[in-house]
Design an enzyme around this catalytic site. Structure first.
Site, PDB file in Angstrom:
ATOM      1  N   ASN A 145       0.852  -1.185   0.000  1.00 52.59           N
ATOM      2  CA  ASN A 145       0.000   0.000   0.000  1.00 52.59           C
ATOM      3  C   ASN A 145       0.891   1.238   0.000  1.00 52.59           C
ATOM      4  O   ASN A 145       2.101   1.130  -0.146  1.00 52.59           O
ATOM      5  CB  ASN A 145      -0.939  -0.024   1.215  1.00 52.59           C
ATOM      6  CG  ASN A 145      -0.147  -0.122   2.497  1.00 52.59           C
ATOM      7  OD1 ASN A 145       0.608   0.774   2.852  1.00 52.59           O
ATOM      8  ND2 ASN A 145      -0.286  -1.247   3.200  1.00 52.59           N
TER       9      ASN A 145
ATOM     10  N   ASP B 135      -4.161  -6.670   4.907  1.00 54.91           N
ATOM     11  CA  ASP B 135      -5.132  -7.594   5.507  1.00 54.91           C
ATOM     12  C   ASP B 135      -4.979  -9.004   4.935  1.00 54.91           C
ATOM     13  O   ASP B 135      -5.239  -9.991   5.606  1.00 54.91           O
ATOM     14  CB  ASP B 135      -6.560  -7.093   5.248  1.00 54.91           C
ATOM     15  CG  ASP B 135      -6.829  -5.788   5.981  1.00 54.91           C
ATOM     16  OD1 ASP B 135      -6.264  -5.614   7.081  1.00 54.91           O
ATOM     17  OD2 ASP B 135      -7.573  -4.936   5.454  1.00 54.91           O
TER      18      ASP B 135
ATOM     19  N   LYS C  15       9.744 -16.332 -10.726  1.00 52.19           N
ATOM     20  CA  LYS C  15       8.958 -15.216 -11.259  1.00 52.19           C
ATOM     21  C   LYS C  15       7.828 -15.754 -12.143  1.00 52.19           C
ATOM     22  O   LYS C  15       8.067 -16.615 -13.017  1.00 52.19           O
ATOM     23  CB  LYS C  15       9.878 -14.307 -12.074  1.00 52.19           C
ATOM     24  CG  LYS C  15       9.175 -13.074 -12.559  1.00 52.19           C
ATOM     25  CD  LYS C  15      10.107 -12.181 -13.357  1.00 52.19           C
ATOM     26  CE  LYS C  15       9.291 -11.098 -14.028  1.00 52.19           C
ATOM     27  NZ  LYS C  15       9.845 -10.639 -15.262  1.00 52.19           N
TER      28      LYS C  15
ATOM     29  N   LYS D  16     -14.202  -1.461  14.956  1.00 55.60           N
ATOM     30  CA  LYS D  16     -12.844  -2.024  15.067  1.00 55.60           C
ATOM     31  C   LYS D  16     -12.334  -1.902  16.503  1.00 55.60           C
ATOM     32  O   LYS D  16     -11.728  -2.841  17.037  1.00 55.60           O
ATOM     33  CB  LYS D  16     -11.900  -1.300  14.101  1.00 55.60           C
ATOM     34  CG  LYS D  16     -10.489  -1.856  14.097  1.00 55.60           C
ATOM     35  CD  LYS D  16      -9.635  -1.316  12.965  1.00 55.60           C
ATOM     36  CE  LYS D  16      -8.215  -1.851  13.066  1.00 55.60           C
ATOM     37  NZ  LYS D  16      -7.320  -1.336  12.044  1.00 55.60           N
TER      38      LYS D  16
END
Ligand SMILES: Cc1cc2nc3c(=O)[nH]c(=O)nc-3n(C[C@H](O)[C@H](O)[C@H](O)COP(=O)(O)O)c2cc1C
Length: 467
Positions: free
Chosen positions: A261, A330, A340, A389
């Site tokens: 991210n 997550d 690869k 949460k």
């Protein structure tokens, strides 16, 4: 309110220690924050860094003995009067002794004496000098001076090659230290602020509008006590420890590709620096990130969420506070290919499986008195998602972070956030089941990552006090 360095006028005093070169970087960092900096130097300091370097960086003549760069007769009064705050980096054993005994025979000690605003001192010296009875006593006395703040000189590798206490804080740590002082120390308007010296009493109101010159000293002392943020622990007091997760994780698809991210790690750096500035021993478990931690932070580098999970559960027993700031994936590919993956021009489906929940597993291992703070980054229905949460995790608080405004969030210094606390009193009254935890959700606000960090530190200190 944390101090904003933008627009501040800072007088930087440099004395003759081997760490004087770090003041050049400090000057640049302060300028980057929007501060205007002028420099005064002792003669010994000029042997470590040429005055021309500081004159070039600050774009202003340096105040030297006998006004060597530009002779002006009243620089010892004009410079401190111009400044909102005086910062001595590094402070040698010698100038510390002069500050304490009222000797003023060089620009740095002269400015210390004639400065009526806040004075911040960063000592740096060899461990044997630092531990000498004279320096110990002088530092203790200096701490008791009004308007004077002495920074920590942590243990570490010293420039002389030895290891021990006496290291100069890194420039980024010094900036964080300043940014976590109270703004009212330098800019409070219309109220009595310390310390009138006869020489300066007749000066015009300074450009910041602050420092009225007529405060009785006892009122000034009380004011400073109230407004100084958390001071560093006195020697002998147990140092509190914080463990912070930082950066992003990378979940391998094959040897060259991964899922990740956009976390830059800037928030974690701000949090680490703010805990350091509040006297904590700081450790981080850090995934890949661009931002860099101050040198005093102990860093364990990891790549994947599973690595982070293992490192956090191993290290958390030593921590008083845990801050889960990392952007942990997550999910991870169920199988990471060992070679690869070739481009076959046909559809490729990746099967993902959930990563361990580091926040929840650390709460399961939480010991009495430990404080655990989670992070939630939400892009929609943020309050509902974050409250859910927090309840499910059993953490003490959750920092809700919503990068929805332009120029805020990933990689930027400003962020939209709020700290949601679990209301344990209500929870206990109702039988303390996790679902019974009540949460208060304050309004979201825009602030710097240092503001956010300070709120986390304040919450942690509050919880530890009540533990
Ligand atoms: C190579 C070298 C490094 C030094 N480093 C330090 C130091 O880190 N801290 C310190 O207090 N003194 C240090 N000293 C001693 C000071 O330079 C000396 O006490 C000097 O008189 C300080 O002058 P000032 O306080 O007017 O700048 C060092 C001396 C030398 C020769």
């Amino acid at each position: 309110m944390a101090m904003n360095l933008a627009g501040k006028k800072i007088l930087l005093g440099v004395s003759g220690g081997i760490a004087a070169y770090k003041s050049c970087e400090l000057l640049r960092l302060l300028q980057k924050k929007g501060a205007e900096v002028r420099v005064c130097m002792t003669e010994a300091a000029t042997q470590f860094v040429a005055p021309l370097t500081f004159a070039s960086l600050s774009k202003c003549p340096v105040y030297l003995k006998n006004g060597a760069v530009e002779a002006r007769p009243f620089q010892h009064i004009d410079f401190p009067r111009w400044a909102d705050l005086y910062l001595v980096v590094p402070a040698t054993a010698n100038v510390i002794g002069k500050f304490v005994y009222g000797i003023a025979d060089d620009p740095v000690s002269l400015c210390f004496m004639s400065c009526t605003g806040p004075r911040f001192i960063a000592p740096a010296m060899n461990v044997a000098m630092f531990n000498s009875p004279a320096v110990k006593r002088n530092l203790e006395t200096l701490r008791s001076f009004e308007n004077t703040f002495v920074m920590d000189s942590p243990a570490g590798e010293l420039a002389c090659g030895e290891v021990g206490k006496g290291r100069l804080l890194d420039p980024a740590e010094i900036v964080a230290y300043l940014e976590t002082r109270d703004e009212r120390l330098v800019t409070r308007e219309g109220e009595c602020l310390p310390l009138a010296s006869a020489a300066c009493a007749s000066s015009a109101t300074p450009s910041n509008g602050g420092h009225p010159r007529n405060a009785p000293e006892s009122q000034a002392a009380q004011y400073l006590q109230e407004t100084a943020l958390q001071d560093l622990p006195a020697s002998g007091e147990r140092v509190r420890r914080v463990l912070i997760t930082a950066g992003r994780t990378e979940e391998a698809i094959d040897p060259v590709r991964y899922i990740s991210n956009r976390s830059s790690g800037k928030t974690a750096v701000a949090i680490a620096a703010t805990f350091l500035a509040n006297g904590f021993d700081v450790s981080v478990v850090a995934g890949p990130m661009e931002a860099e931690f101050p040198g005093a932070v102990h860093v364990t580098k990891i790549k994947s969420a599973c690595d982070m999970h293992k490192a956090v559960l191993e290290q958390m027993k030593n921590a008083d506070v845990l801050v889960h700031c990392a952007a942990v994936a997550d999910y991870r590919p169920k199988v990471a290919a060992t070679e690869k993956i070739k481009d076959s021009r046909s559809q490729l489906i990746l099967e993902l499986e959930p990563n361990p929940n580091i926040l929840r597993d650390s709460v399961a291992q939480k010991r009495a008195g430990q404080v655990i703070i989670g992070f939630a980054l939400e892009t929609d229905h943020f309050k509902e998602h974050a409250a859910e949460k927090l309840k499910k995790s059993g953490a003490d608080a959750l920092l809700l972070n919503a990068p929805v405004a332009a120029n805020s969030g990933f990689g930027f210094d400003e962020v939209r956030y709020t700290l949601i606390r679990a209301n344990s009193r209500n929870a206990q009254e109702s039988g303390d089941s996790r679902n019974a935890v009540e949460v208060e959700i304050p309004e979201m606000k825009m602030g710097s990552k240092i503001d956010l960090a300070q709120e986390i530190v304040d919450f942690s200190l509050d919880q530890l006090k009540n533990a």
